[in-house]
Design a protein around this motif. Structure first.
Motif, PDB file in Angstrom:
ATOM      1  N   LEU A 130     -26.233 -35.627  39.788  1.00 28.19           N
ATOM      2  CA  LEU A 130     -27.381 -36.437  40.196  1.00 28.19           C
ATOM      3  C   LEU A 130     -27.026 -37.327  41.380  1.00 28.19           C
ATOM      4  N   LYS A 131     -25.806 -37.829  41.395  1.00 27.92           N
ATOM      5  CA  LYS A 131     -25.373 -38.703  42.491  1.00 27.92           C
ATOM      6  C   LYS A 131     -25.379 -37.964  43.823  1.00 27.92           C
ATOM      7  N   LEU A 132     -25.112 -36.665  43.796  1.00 30.86           N
ATOM      8  CA  LEU A 132     -24.996 -35.883  45.023  1.00 30.86           C
ATOM      9  C   LEU A 132     -26.340 -35.410  45.572  1.00 30.86           C
ATOM     10  N   THR A 133     -27.436 -35.818  44.943  1.00 30.53           N
ATOM     11  CA  THR A 133     -28.741 -35.347  45.401  1.00 30.53           C
ATOM     12  C   THR A 133     -29.282 -36.140  46.588  1.00 30.53           C
ATOM     13  N   MET A 134     -28.584 -37.157  47.047  1.00 26.88           N
ATOM     14  CA  MET A 134     -29.009 -37.842  48.267  1.00 26.88           C
ATOM     15  C   MET A 134     -29.125 -36.813  49.383  1.00 26.88           C
ATOM     16  N   PRO A 135     -30.289 -36.697  50.037  1.00 30.95           N
ATOM     17  CA  PRO A 135     -30.436 -35.654  51.061  1.00 30.95           C
ATOM     18  C   PRO A 135     -29.509 -35.849  52.243  1.00 30.95           C
ATOM     19  N   ALA A 136     -28.785 -34.797  52.596  1.00 29.61           N
ATOM     20  CA  ALA A 136     -27.885 -34.871  53.747  1.00 29.61           C
ATOM     21  C   ALA A 136     -28.670 -34.851  55.056  1.00 29.61           C
ATOM     22  N   SER A 137     -29.830 -34.208  55.055  1.00 27.58           N
ATOM     23  CA  SER A 137     -30.570 -34.004  56.300  1.00 27.58           C
ATOM     24  C   SER A 137     -31.067 -35.302  56.922  1.00 27.58           C
ATOM     25  N   VAL A 138     -31.144 -36.369  56.154  1.00 23.34           N
ATOM     26  CA  VAL A 138     -31.624 -37.638  56.718  1.00 23.34           C
ATOM     27  C   VAL A 138     -30.493 -38.442  57.355  1.00 23.34           C
ATOM     28  N   PHE A 139     -29.270 -37.925  57.289  1.00 24.82           N
ATOM     29  CA  PHE A 139     -28.132 -38.652  57.836  1.00 24.82           C
ATOM     30  C   PHE A 139     -27.718 -38.090  59.199  1.00 24.82           C
ATOM     31  N   SER A 140     -28.686 -37.737  60.006  1.00 22.78           N
ATOM     32  CA  SER A 140     -28.398 -37.274  61.360  1.00 22.78           C
ATOM     33  C   SER A 140     -27.620 -38.345  62.114  1.00 22.78           C
ATOM     34  N   ARG A 141     -26.608 -37.890  62.874  1.00 27.11           N
ATOM     35  CA  ARG A 141     -25.775 -38.801  63.657  1.00 27.11           C
ATOM     36  C   ARG A 141     -25.756 -38.327  65.101  1.00 27.11           C
ATOM     37  N   SER A 142     -25.978 -39.230  66.042  1.00 28.13           N
ATOM     38  CA  SER A 142     -25.864 -38.859  67.446  1.00 28.13           C
ATOM     39  C   SER A 142     -24.393 -38.693  67.789  1.00 28.13           C
TER      40      SER A 142
END
Length: 530
Positions: A414-426
């Protein structure tokens, strides 16, 4: 990642073929290649080879005319304004492969590495990447010979594709870094020397064509999809077993009830449960009119996965069968098309949603097990499902620690369900200023799958024990539906009932391997197997 199990090379020779360049590939074909259950081949049609060659020839003519082509006569990324002297153009692809050799983390499994080779070959076989037929042939040869590049899993932001991990594929083609031969890590140069193979010399753009794409995230997505599909069925079967053990109400899955909420996947899960439970013919052991949510709402939880599978398949297979490097080379119309098809947003979205849905399966099974081991809720079953009797009950604790482990694995999933796609980095001097994080999302999804498979293995053992304890209170295996009876007997072939406490680690690990190998036929698989 899941364990690797492969047939011998002799057995591999007799398997069906997957042809690249003849039509779209499916997830199942990639998985079959990854598991050495199929053989790769390039489309033998001369028209296919000619189409590939036209793209390479067009690039040659442009270079002869001193045309400007990104990544061929210019530097990469933010260095696009840097003109490469004609005398150095031939060296540029090799430099691209080398300066991206900075991956870290664990290495991809052999299964995942094969899937990467298959997905990259599928993309380049679309015929708009400007590569030579020789490059496609060498990629296909690596896959056929089971020479798998060592690929560290960390280092990609998912746009400009999977540059760093795919550089390890490119490096093996030119005879550098390491690969797995017969499952053992070895120097690529030494393996080539032993086999009498000459390393490939990359043509202009071939380094970029190999690396500037979404093939690592897509490969992982194919493997994740297959595991998710099976876990959905496993969660359904475990729910049916738990319902029997708990004396649950099978009428919660009534066909007329589910006709009122027409999600087809959810309705399918309810139909499976009806068949498993013989539609309410089992005796009940509770005066509750309604079971708790983890049983009553199981089709609604599992059904989210069932109804999402077609959508995930569409996203994954579209990406799999796409040309996703930059620039694209139209050898037919003779155009160079600069764009951003390396962006892995569709895979990122599929994986972010998949890991959430799968973690919900872990949570569902965790809640079912919590009821099953607790004498306040389990309708008269022994505490912690202990099979001990008499005075021996005082020192035996059954599934007590297993239930704690299931809670821990579920919490981590459950902890790992934070969406990765919202963590875009320039990154890369703000040239790559919006990136997909698709590969991180895919890796997260695989980790969530592993944790949920651990939950599934533990809950399957407990559910089978619960069913047997319930039947011992009045009934026999003959009272179960054929599917549940076969499941109980199949589990018991390798896992005896837990009477006296014993360490279960190795049994759980062995069961997880069986689940990952789809050892137990479930639902339509059972019919296919017959």
């Amino acid at each position: 990642m899941n364990s690797d199990s492969t047939p011998s090379r002799q057995a591999h020779d007799g398997l069906h073929k997957v042809t690249f360049g003849a039509g779209p590939l499916t997830i199942e074909q990639v998985v079959a290649l990854a598991r050495r259950r199929a053989r790769p081949e390039l489309n033998p049609d001369p028209a296919f080879t000619a189409r590939i060659q036209r793209g390479a020839d067009f690039l040659d003519r442009l270079l002869a005319d001193e045309g400007v082509i990104y990544g061929v006569t210019t530097g990469y990324g933010d260095s696009v304004t840097r003109a490469v002297p004609p005398a150095l153009v031939a060296e540029l692809p090799l430099h691209l492969t080398r300066f991206h050799g900075c991956g870290l983390g664990e290495n991809l499994s052999l299964e995942a590495g094969r899937a990467v080779l298959a997905t990259r070959l599928c993309s380049l076989a679309q015929g708009v990447s400007g590569v030579s037929p020789a490059l496609l042939a060498r990629l296909c040869w690596l896959l056929e010979q089971d020479l798998v590049p060592r690929i560290p899993e960390e280092g990609s932001v998912g746009a400009s594709g999977d540059l760093t991990p795919l550089s390890y594929v490119a490096a093996v083609l030119v005879g550098e870094r390491e690969l797995y031969r017969d499952g053992q890590l070895a120097s690529t140069a030494e393996v080539y020397d032993a086999l009498g193979i000459t390393p490939l010399v990359l043509r202009p753009k071939e380094g970029l064509a190999l690396m500037n794409g979404t093939s690592v995230m897509t490969a992982l997505a194919c493997l994740a999809y297959a595991r998710t599909e099976y876990l959905m069925k496993l969660a359904t079967r475990i729910t049916a077993l738990v319902s029997v053990a708990m004396g649950g109400n099978a009428f919660h899955f009534d066909e007329r009830l589910f006709a009122a909420k027409p999600h087809p996947g959810m309705q399918g899960v309810a139909a499976w449960l009806r068949a498993d439970l013989v539609a309410g013919e089992l005796p009940r052991h509770s005066d509750r009119l309604q079971d708790r949510y983890s049983l009553r709402c199981a089709p609604h939880v599992i059904g989210v996965v069932a109804d999402s599978l077609p959508w995930w398949r569409q996203l994954i297979e579209n990406e799999l069968n796409s040309a996703n490097d930059n620039p694209l080379i139209d050898g037919e119309g003779e155009h160079v098309m600069h764009g951003g098809h390396f962006y892995g947003g569709h895979i990122a979205m599929a994986m972010d949603s998949m890991k959430t849905a799968v973690a919900n399966l872990a949570d569902l099974l965790d809640r079912q097990l919590a009821q099953l081991v607790d004498i306040k809720f389990n309708g008269g079953l022994p505490s912690n499902l202990s099979g001990a009797s008499g005075e021996r009950r005082m020192i035996n604790h059954g599934f007590k620690a297993v239930q704690i482990g299931v809670s821990a694995w579920t919490a981590e999933a459950l902890k790992l369900t934070m969406p990765a796609s919202v963590f875009s980095r320039s990154t890369e001097c703000h040239n790559q200023d919006k990136v997909s994080m698709g590969t991180i999302a895919a890796r997260d999804a695989l980790r969530v799958l592993t944790l949920t498979e651990q939950v599934g293995a533990a809950c399957l053992l407990a559910a089978v024990q619960g069913v047997e304890l319930r039947l011992a209170m009045g009934g026999s295996l003959a009272a179960l539906s054929p599917a549940l009876r076969e499941m109980v007997l199949a589990v018991r072939e390798h896992h005896p009932a837990l009477v006296e406490d014993r360490p279960l680690e190795q049994e759980l690990r062995a069961l997880i391997v069986r689940l990952q190998g789809r050892h137990y036929p479930l639902y339509e698989e059972a019919r296919d197997a017959s």
